[in-house]
Design an enzyme around this catalytic site. Sequence first.
Site, PDB file in Angstrom:
ATOM      1  N   GLY A 264       0.886  -1.243   0.053  1.00 55.44           N
ATOM      2  CA  GLY A 264       0.150  -0.075   0.083  1.00 55.44           C
ATOM      3  C   GLY A 264       1.008   1.012  -0.079  1.00 55.44           C
ATOM      4  CG  HIS A 265       0.264   6.114   1.113  1.00 54.81           C
ATOM      5  ND1 HIS A 265       0.419   6.874  -0.022  1.00 54.81           N
ATOM      6  CD2 HIS A 265       0.676   6.969   2.049  1.00 54.81           C
ATOM      7  CE1 HIS A 265       0.663   8.018   0.116  1.00 54.81           C
ATOM      8  NE2 HIS A 265       0.864   8.000   1.347  1.00 54.81           N
ATOM      9  CG  PHE A 266       3.176   4.573   5.045  1.00 54.27           C
ATOM     10  CD1 PHE A 266       3.906   5.700   4.886  1.00 54.27           C
ATOM     11  CD2 PHE A 266       1.816   4.819   5.346  1.00 54.27           C
ATOM     12  CE1 PHE A 266       3.981   6.775   5.199  1.00 54.27           C
ATOM     13  CE2 PHE A 266       1.370   6.495   5.602  1.00 54.27           C
ATOM     14  CZ  PHE A 266       2.393   7.372   5.517  1.00 54.27           C
TER      15      PHE A 266
END
Length: 288
Positions: A264-266
């Site tokens: 995901g984003h991180f």
Amino acid sequence: MVPVRHLTVTVAGQEVFYREAGPREAPVIVLLHGFPTSSHMFRNLIPLLADRYRVIAPDHIGFGQSAMPSPDEFPYTFDALADITQGLLEHLGVERFALYVQDYGAPIGWRLALRAPARITGIVSQNGNAYTEGFVEEFWKTVWAFAADPNPENEKGARFALSEEGTRWQYLNGVPEPSLVSPDTWLHDLALLNRPGNDEIQLRLFRDYPRNAEMYPAVQEYFRSSQVPLLAVWGAGDEIFGPDGARAFLRDLPDAEVHLLDAGHFALESQLDTIAGYMRGFLGRITS
């Protein structure tokens, strides 16, 4: 384990916290974090690079352990954050460096590159956007609405990103195995977001964010003219900056390395070893 130093210096009257590790004479990589985190997001990556590189990871003003002046005392714009980062690197005597950019780190890094292209040896983008194709509309529509008209109703929508639910979502969206992401991550960020006055700082930056998208044509021209080496290691499940943002680099940098990860984003929280491996190979090629 490579020792990591935790340091603070004064830049333009502001206390800037940064993590540093690795030989002082080694090639430099500067790690620029995103919202709503800090250099804490690089706590596990730094030791995996610092045997061979001088790694520097600052906290932006208003984030992490750096100073948090009020909006009346500091202009919370991405130009101002880039000014501080540039000042830190000058203070440390860093002349040439590679960049790792994620989320907010990208528009800060793009400004550094546009100001002094010859100083940038390479770029690693981990969900660090430079193309409108990267914006996932469902997330960004509240930011655009608030920036265009910061009325109470639009502010309410923007404030979701400052809540516990919104902070947790940023870490878990698009992650196939959420149990791999420690809750310490979003609880750490939430504690800093909840400091008195920090919400107003973040809202100022939300309102300034459209200027980053306006800068994209200049950034893309920089890519075309410089052909800077670029590695994109991108969480393909990110519902903030989607994978089209990674693929778009190839339009202007046909030799870029683009890897879409099951994350995901991180992405560092679940794909640390994969990202570190790609980075070591990439940095070894551009610095050899």
